[in-house]
Design an enzyme around this catalytic site. Sequence first.
Site, PDB file in Angstrom:
ATOM      1  CE1 TYR A 153      13.095  28.494 -63.658  1.00 20.99           C
ATOM      2  CE2 TYR A 153      13.524  30.835 -64.006  1.00 20.99           C
ATOM      3  CZ  TYR A 153      13.254  29.571 -64.516  1.00 20.99           C
ATOM      4  OH  TYR A 153      13.165  29.382 -65.873  1.00 20.99           O
ATOM      5  CG  PHE A 157      36.517  18.208 -77.749  1.00 16.68           C
ATOM      6  CD1 PHE A 157      37.339  17.114 -77.532  1.00 16.68           C
ATOM      7  CD2 PHE A 157      35.189  18.122 -77.382  1.00 16.68           C
ATOM      8  CE1 PHE A 157      36.835  15.950 -76.968  1.00 16.68           C
ATOM      9  CE2 PHE A 157      34.688  16.956 -76.809  1.00 16.68           C
ATOM     10  CZ  PHE A 157      35.505  15.876 -76.606  1.00 16.68           C
ATOM     11  CG  ASP A 158      35.217  14.671 -80.525  1.00 17.37           C
ATOM     12  OD1 ASP A 158      36.407  14.975 -80.386  1.00 17.37           O
ATOM     13  OD2 ASP A 158      34.679  13.687 -80.001  1.00 17.37           O
ATOM     14  CG  ASP A 213      37.370  24.158 -75.709  1.00 19.46           C
ATOM     15  OD1 ASP A 213      37.185  24.023 -74.480  1.00 19.46           O
ATOM     16  OD2 ASP A 213      37.134  23.253 -76.532  1.00 19.46           O
ATOM     17  CB  ALA A 251      37.873  21.642 -71.235  1.00 17.96           C
ATOM     18  CE  LYS A 284      36.284  17.591 -70.556  1.00 16.04           C
ATOM     19  NZ  LYS A 284      34.927  17.748 -71.087  1.00 16.04           N
ATOM     20  CG  HIS A 294      33.647   7.799 -80.917  1.00 12.83           C
ATOM     21  ND1 HIS A 294      33.119   8.925 -81.497  1.00 12.83           N
ATOM     22  CD2 HIS A 294      33.956   8.145 -79.648  1.00 12.83           C
ATOM     23  CE1 HIS A 294      33.120   9.910 -80.608  1.00 12.83           C
ATOM     24  NE2 HIS A 294      33.625   9.459 -79.485  1.00 12.83           N
TER      25      HIS A 294
END
Length: 458
Positions: free
Chosen positions: A72, A124-125, A214, A216, A257, A449
């Site tokens: 843990y 990004f969304d 960001d 990714a 990614k 979407h």
Amino acid sequence: MELPFAESWKIKMVEPIRKSTREERVKWLKEAHYNVFQLASEHVYIDLITDSGTGSMSDRQWAALMLGDESYAGASSFFNLKNKITEITGFEYVIPTHQGRAAENVLFSHLVKPGDIVPGNSHFDTTKGHIESRKAVALDCTIDEAKDTQLEIPFKGNVSPEKLEKALAENQHNIPFIIITITNNTAGGQPVSMENMNAVRKIADKYNKPVLFDSARFAENAYFIKTREKGYENKTIKAICLEMFALADGMTMSAKKDGIVNMGGFIATRLKDWYEGAKAFCIPFEGYLTYGGMNGRDMNALAVGLDENTEFDNLETRIKQVEYLAKRLDEFGIPYQRPAGGHAIFVDAAKVLTHVPKEEFPAQTLTVELYLEAGIRGCEIGYLLADRDPVTRENRFGGLDLLRLAIPRRVYTDNHIDVIAVALKNVFDRRESITRGVKIVWEAALMRHFTVQLERLG
Ligand code: F0G
């Protein structure tokens, strides 16, 4: 004779995939309300819905998985991961999270306040969602050239220094940080140049603002810097990564990614204040600080994935496959966001289905047609994804209307790429006969979407 290019790996484990008949696909897609997110994956032959969490791990990653420490607190797997992240990025503080949006949630809980403005390049969304849900504004400062799909420039993901400078000059006091998305997913997996990152850093320093990456697809971004930007030809990907991250104060990462794991993410930073602030939100939202939403085994696999995917050969194999799809589409004259991006090809649906009115969603129509043609699942990055304007409730038709064909890492061969290209050609050849699109019969208020229900017209 010069030897042809080939993959930098060989295949040790395979997963069968199944073709279907057109009759089956017609039935399945109708049941899915013409929304490919609602399809069962068994009903998909080649799945290009995303490159996120869909890559193949290497034998070294699977081996590392077996050595995961599931303690843990203080697990060795955490330290393996943390040390690798520090080696690649130079960031001292690391907080694991279960995926990229969780990293955004934890860090933005500390950084973003109502009324704030966060300038960046095509957030990004989920990034935008985490800003807007805190009653702040995600201000897009991407260069205008990114909107012209046929314009070929090497760094189409760049931030416009002029737009950024203007934003800072006007709103200095309510900008908590600047965000750079590498690569710029929404603009077509397009990279950001080192020169541009330096320009952003200079403006940030002038106004005393921190910069967040960001990250990714940061390794793919480094590959493009090496292959397209003068002065970087002879540098290793790892050296380029260190140089990129030296220009940022911290990063949020979706490890699904460029980390080549199926689930995972993290925050890394050099700022003690960001780390201390994020810690307070990590514990209630994600978990204790040395696992924060990840298993020990997954942290181990991620440490290896990050190491492998910051090597040139692995990235070259990947990006050349995306380029190969682009070359096949060029043969057939099919328009896409040029040049080919790092993780996907974005087909310009508005230029293909010229008879389908925008109110009938051309990119979604193309997504439907490609699935019916060959069981290939792409993803609409267009008017459906753009949602409605929060005030007028009108559909937002201002941006691009694209069909994204995202290529999972180390999953498909070039034979699959040939099938994708020819299937799209067959749809392209009958484009004149496609005159009607789809109609919304049910939609959610936000991020519609994923769950939208559609009807086919005509
Ligand atoms: N940032 C970028 C640039 C992304 O592309 C994504 C995810 C995220 C953040 C969020 O990460 O999914 O791990 O929570 N993009 C996926 C895609 C979903 O299909 O492009 P996540």
